[in-house]
Design a protein around this motif. Structure first.
Motif, PDB file in Angstrom:
ATOM      1  N   SER A  10       0.846  -1.182   0.000  1.00  0.00           N
ATOM      2  CA  SER A  10       0.000   0.000   0.000  1.00  0.00           C
ATOM      3  C   SER A  10       0.886   1.238   0.000  1.00  0.00           C
ATOM      4  CB  SER A  10      -0.920   0.002   1.221  1.00  0.00           C
ATOM      5  OG  SER A  10      -0.158  -0.125   2.396  1.00  0.00           O
TER       6      SER A  10
ATOM      7  N   TYR B 262       0.906   5.248   0.948  1.00  0.00           N
ATOM      8  CA  TYR B 262       0.221   6.318   1.653  1.00  0.00           C
ATOM      9  C   TYR B 262       1.016   7.605   1.506  1.00  0.00           C
ATOM     10  CZ  TYR B 262      -2.906   3.002   3.843  1.00  0.00           C
ATOM     11  OH  TYR B 262      -3.856   2.046   4.060  1.00  0.00           O
TER      12      TYR B 262
ATOM     13  N   ASP C 219      -5.433   4.008   1.020  1.00  0.00           N
ATOM     14  CA  ASP C 219      -6.731   3.461   1.382  1.00  0.00           C
ATOM     15  C   ASP C 219      -7.149   3.960   2.761  1.00  0.00           C
ATOM     16  OD1 ASP C 219      -6.755   1.961  -0.967  1.00  0.00           O
ATOM     17  OD2 ASP C 219      -5.737   0.275  -0.017  1.00  0.00           O
ATOM     18  N   ASP C 220      -8.437   3.894   3.032  1.00  0.00           N
ATOM     19  CA  ASP C 220      -8.937   4.298   4.341  1.00  0.00           C
ATOM     20  C   ASP C 220      -8.265   3.474   5.436  1.00  0.00           C
ATOM     21  OD1 ASP C 220     -10.604   5.865   2.849  1.00  0.00           O
ATOM     22  OD2 ASP C 220     -12.452   4.861   3.426  1.00  0.00           O
TER      23      ASP C 220
END
Length: 163
Positions: free
Chosen positions: A48, A50, A78-79
């Motif tokens: 991921s 961020y 992503d959340d």
């Protein structure tokens, strides 16, 4: 006679075309296998990306506790559920874990959000002092965001001046 020897030594255009096609097919197969392995390596959900931006909160800190210190905006990713992240703050010394929005504010620092139980893309959260005074006047802080289950670093800010 000499002309015939040259023709016998030359590669025919048909054979050259077949060799070129064979090489192209082999290279395409190698690229396909490589791309497939790369894609399989990223299906476990751990990959991921961020991005966060840390900015100074408005106003000058005083010697009172509970004041806003910095804002952190999620610019990419992503959340994140508050149950899965740890937010830490340092004022030049060791890092202190802030209480998340789903927890009661403590003496150190506290994170507040919009009340939806998650940190979403484009959302800005606030780190404030708890009951203890962290910044009495201008100070410099740094923020870390960690994955709670693995303690893996998701983000570490540069030093942000709070004035």
């Amino acid at each position: 006679m000499q002309n015939e020897n040259r023709n016998e030594e030359a590669v025919s255009p048909v054979i050259a075309t077949i060799l070129m096609v064979a090489i192209t097919v082999v290279l395409a197969g190698v690229l396909y296998v490589w791309a497939s392995q790369l894609a399989e390596g990223n299906t476990d959900g751990d990959f991921s990306m961020y991005g966060f931006a840390v900015t100074d909160a408005a106003g000058s800190p005083t010697n009172a506790g509970g004041e806003e210190i910095v804002y952190i905006a999620m610019d990419a990713g992503d959340d994140l559920s508050w149950a899965t992240v740890i937010v830490q703050l340092s004022d030049g010394g060791s890092y202190t874990e802030c209480t998340n929005p789903d927890q009661a504010a403590d003496t150190g620092c506290a994170v507040s959000d919009n009340g939806d139980g998650k940190w979403a893309f484009g959302e800005e959260v606030t780190i404030s002092e708890g009951s203890d005074d962290i910044c009495d006047g201008a100070c410099s802080v740094q923020v870390k965001i960690l994955d709670r289950s693995t303690n893996q670093l998701i983000f570490e800010s540069t030093v942000t001046s709070v004035a």
